[in-house]
Design a protein around this motif. Structure first.
Motif, short mmCIF file in Angstrom:
data_model
loop_
_atom_site.label_atom_id
_atom_site.label_comp_id
_atom_site.label_asym_id
_atom_site.label_seq_id
_atom_site.Cartn_x
_atom_site.Cartn_y
_atom_site.Cartn_z
N GLU A 6 -8.98 -6.34 2.24
CA GLU A 6 -9.44 -7.89 1.79
C GLU A 6 -9.28 -8.40 0.85
O GLU A 6 -8.53 -9.13 -0.55
N LYS A 7 -9.81 -6.93 0.16
CA LYS A 7 -9.46 -6.57 -1.75
C LYS A 7 -7.95 -6.80 -1.86
O LYS A 7 -6.48 -7.95 -2.71
N LEU A 8 -7.07 -6.07 -1.53
CA LEU A 8 -5.48 -6.15 -1.39
C LEU A 8 -4.76 -7.27 -1.50
O LEU A 8 -4.34 -8.25 -2.01
N VAL A 218 -0.81 1.30 7.35
CA VAL A 218 -1.83 1.58 5.67
C VAL A 218 -3.46 2.04 5.33
O VAL A 218 -3.45 2.28 4.69
N GLU A 219 -3.87 1.70 6.50
CA GLU A 219 -5.27 2.35 6.77
C GLU A 219 -5.39 3.26 6.60
O GLU A 219 -6.18 3.98 5.79
N ASN A 220 -4.91 3.73 7.18
CA ASN A 220 -4.77 5.21 7.65
C ASN A 220 -3.77 5.99 6.54
O ASN A 220 -4.79 6.52 6.22
N LEU A 221 -3.16 6.06 5.83
CA LEU A 221 -3.03 6.49 4.80
C LEU A 221 -3.48 6.03 3.74
O LEU A 221 -3.31 7.41 3.27
N CYS A 222 -4.12 5.71 3.22
CA CYS A 222 -4.23 5.48 2.26
C CYS A 222 -6.18 5.54 2.73
O CYS A 222 -7.27 6.19 1.35
N ASN A 224 -9.76 6.10 1.79
CA ASN A 224 -11.00 5.60 1.34
C ASN A 224 -10.46 5.82 0.10
O ASN A 224 -11.74 6.30 -1.03
N ASP A 225 -9.55 6.63 -0.25
CA ASP A 225 -9.22 7.05 -1.33
C ASP A 225 -8.57 5.74 -2.36
O ASP A 225 -7.98 5.30 -2.74
N GLU A 226 -9.59 5.39 -2.84
CA GLU A 226 -9.47 4.48 -4.74
C GLU A 226 -8.03 4.39 -5.33
O GLU A 226 -7.61 3.75 -5.06
N ASN A 227 -7.70 5.77 -6.11
CA ASN A 227 -6.28 6.13 -6.20
C ASN A 227 -5.72 5.47 -5.27
O ASN A 227 -4.71 4.81 -5.63
N LYS A 228 -5.25 5.37 -4.33
CA LYS A 228 -3.86 5.39 -3.33
C LYS A 228 -4.21 3.77 -3.36
O LYS A 228 -3.08 2.79 -3.18
N TRP A 229 -5.10 3.14 -2.85
CA TRP A 229 -5.58 1.91 -3.02
C TRP A 229 -4.70 1.05 -3.88
O TRP A 229 -3.96 -0.17 -4.23
N ALA A 230 -5.50 1.11 -5.27
CA ALA A 230 -4.99 0.89 -6.44
C ALA A 230 -3.07 1.24 -6.88
O ALA A 230 -2.74 0.26 -7.52
N GLU A 231 -3.10 2.69 -6.62
CA GLU A 231 -1.13 2.36 -6.31
C GLU A 231 -0.35 1.25 -5.78
O GLU A 231 0.52 0.83 -6.18
N ALA A 232 -1.29 1.41 -4.24
CA ALA A 232 -0.27 0.58 -3.95
C ALA A 232 -0.44 -1.09 -4.33
O ALA A 232 0.73 -1.45 -3.57
N GLU A 233 -1.60 -1.69 -4.41
CA GLU A 233 -1.50 -3.44 -4.96
C GLU A 233 -0.27 -3.07 -6.15
O GLU A 233 0.21 -4.77 -6.30
N LEU A 234 -0.27 -2.02 -6.39
CA LEU A 234 0.23 -2.35 -7.89
C LEU A 234 2.17 -2.58 -7.20
O LEU A 234 2.49 -3.02 -7.87
N ALA A 235 2.31 -1.44 -6.44
CA ALA A 235 3.51 -1.06 -5.94
C ALA A 235 3.97 -3.08 -5.19
O ALA A 235 5.27 -3.56 -4.78
#
Length: 266
Positions: A6-8, A218-222, A224-235
């Protein structure tokens, strides 16, 4: 759906709206305009397949001897998507990849496939992607778009590739192409039959089953890792910005061609 998704979604919504409502769609007024659009867009169709296969290589075993690599659920998700994209059916029920179907659509409406076919030939003969792009007269905006895609692939991070695939490509396709279909098919129902079929297949397949599978991946791969979600959002934002730049390039190319024709006629 997770709070991360939802945030993404909220973060990328402004870029998504720019793409879905881009002025390029209204610029497509003639078969010649369609040709110019397809001449650029075919490269996004092709590198989409490369992004897809990179994910399959990361999440499943594609070498011999076979080994039980990764998570079985992710293997199922990506393999299910690959089947639909790499071996769908054409209007006559024949098996075909979405890229080959797009080439068929170009040929049926009279669009020039010389440059993209040259790119594929060079790659089959062993050229690198960058060398093949440079030697194949790829439009500048399409080349920049592909560079970003292959940068994501080269990063070798499954969660990044999955996020860009899902939100920068797969999840974006229905709204993007619906804008084209609604206007274009009314004016050119015969010439664009295969193209309409291609777009209908993407809306049907990617807007439903594939989209849900990709989001779950995407949910499976990221996780609960906040860093992964932040990096994914930028990409994903970067991928959407590159799509906007691609559409800007198509718009400018169509505008330039029409202005040249008008100058000659006047």
């Amino acid at each position: 759906m997770s709070v991360y998704i939802e945030k993404l979604r909220a973060s990328i919504e402004p870029y998504r709206n720019q793409i879905i409502n881009h002025k390029v769609y209204n610029q497509i007024q003639s078969i010649a305009d369609v040709h110019e659009f397809m001449r650029h867009h075919v490269y996004a169709v092709w590198d989409f397949m490369s992004l897809l296969k990179s994910l399959q290589q990361k999440l499943t075993c594609t070498t011999i001897p076979w080994l039980p690599l990764g998570n079985a659920k992710n293997r199922f998700l990506i393999n299910e998507i690959v089947v639909g994209e790499e071996s769908d059916i054409d209007a006559n029920g024949n098996r075909i990849s979405h890229f080959e179907l797009y080439i068929q659509a170009m040929q049926h409406c009279g669009a020039d496939t010389t440059a993209i076919q040259h790119l594929i030939t060079l790659l089959k003969n062993g050229s690198s992607v960058s060398d093949a792009m440079a030697a194949s007269y790829v439009p500048f905006a399409a080349r920049q778009f592909m560079y970003n895609t292959f940068d994501i692939i080269a990063a070798d991070k499954d969660y990044l590739a999955a996020a860009v695939f899902t939100f920068g490509r797969e999840d974006l396709i229905p709204g993007m192409f619906m804008s084209i279909i609604n206007d274009m098919n009314k004016d050119f129902p015969h010439e664009l039959g295969t193209f309409k079929y291609y777009l209908d297949r993407h809306i049907e397949v990617d807007g439903g089953h594939h989209s849900h599978l990709a989001i779950e991946m995407v949910e499976n791969l990221c996780g609960n890792d906040e860093n992964k979600w932040a990096e994914a959002e930028l990409a994903v934002i970067k991928a959407m910005q590159m799509r906007i730049a691609l559409w800007d390039g198509v718009y400018q190319s169509i505008s330039n061609k029409n202005a040249s024709i008008a100058a000659v006629l006047n």
